[in-house]
Structures are given as C-alpha cells and as structure tokens.
Write an enzyme that holds these catalytic residues in place. Structure first.
Site, mmCIF file in Angstrom:
data_model
loop_
_atom_site.group_PDB
_atom_site.id
_atom_site.type_symbol
_atom_site.label_atom_id
_atom_site.label_comp_id
_atom_site.label_asym_id
_atom_site.label_seq_id
_atom_site.Cartn_x
_atom_site.Cartn_y
_atom_site.Cartn_z
ATOM 1 N N CYS A 30 -15.045 9.640 -11.306
ATOM 2 C CA CYS A 30 -16.431 9.915 -11.548
ATOM 3 C C CYS A 30 -17.062 9.865 -10.343
ATOM 4 C CB CYS A 30 -16.816 9.154 -12.718
ATOM 5 S SG CYS A 30 -18.564 9.059 -12.873
ATOM 6 N N CYS A 33 -20.115 7.759 -10.533
ATOM 7 C CA CYS A 33 -19.848 6.296 -10.663
ATOM 8 C C CYS A 33 -19.754 5.543 -9.164
ATOM 9 C CB CYS A 33 -18.579 6.031 -11.462
ATOM 10 S SG CYS A 33 -18.817 6.474 -12.989
#
Length: 102
Positions: A30, A33
C-alpha cells in the site's frame, strides 16, 4: 518505533492495554501506508509513555481486519479500555493522529 503485532498478541497489547492505543491497519503493498509510516513513527515517539502505537498487517492478520471492518488501508483505529473510540481512513497528518489519542 511502532511495533507490528498479530492476532496472537492483539488481545494483550491492544484490548487489555493500560493506556490508549492507536492501531494502523496496513499492507506492505500500500503506497499511502508507506507514506504514513514516518508520520506514525513521529506520533509513537511523541506519545511514548502515555499511549501505544501498533501496526497490523492485514495480509498477515485478515481475521483482525475482518473483525474491525477494515476494507481499505491505511485504516487507523484508536482504542481505549478495549473499546474502539475513533476510526479514520487514509493517510492522516500528525495532528489528526495525536488528536485520535487525546
């Protein structure tokens, strides 16, 4: 540094914690993230001693993601006394994360 925890230690580290806890549900693949990671480290350093910051990899602990309705990452959930207090989705600025704990 924020520690990555799993289903095995979620109860003791988060639900039974004696201080507020911020949990970052993330995935290694991600992008947002990865952008959030250094901000999360700053928050962890700033709240050390009065709150905990942990990370849960949703690919390693899909049961936890399911239990808390995590369908997108990053999802950040603040816990207090074993209960969900606040929840937000997406990369957040440091002040927002601190506010979740305060």
């Amino acid at each position: 540094m924020s520690e990555v925890i799993s289903s095995a230690d979620f109860q003791s580290k988060v639900l039974d914690a004696d201080k507020p806890v911020l949990v970052d549900f993330f995935a290694t693949w991600c992008g947002p993230c990865r952008m959030l990671a250094p901000v999360l480290e700053e928050v962890a350093a700033e709240v050390a001693g009065r709150a905990y910051v942990y990370k849960v990899d949703i690919d390693q602990s899909p049961d936890l993601a399911g239990r808390y309705g995590v369908s997108s990452v990053p999802t950040l959930i603040a816990f207090e006394n074993g209960q969900v207090k606040k929840q937000t989705l997406g990369a957040q600025p440091k002040q927002n994360l601190l506010a979740m704990l305060g």
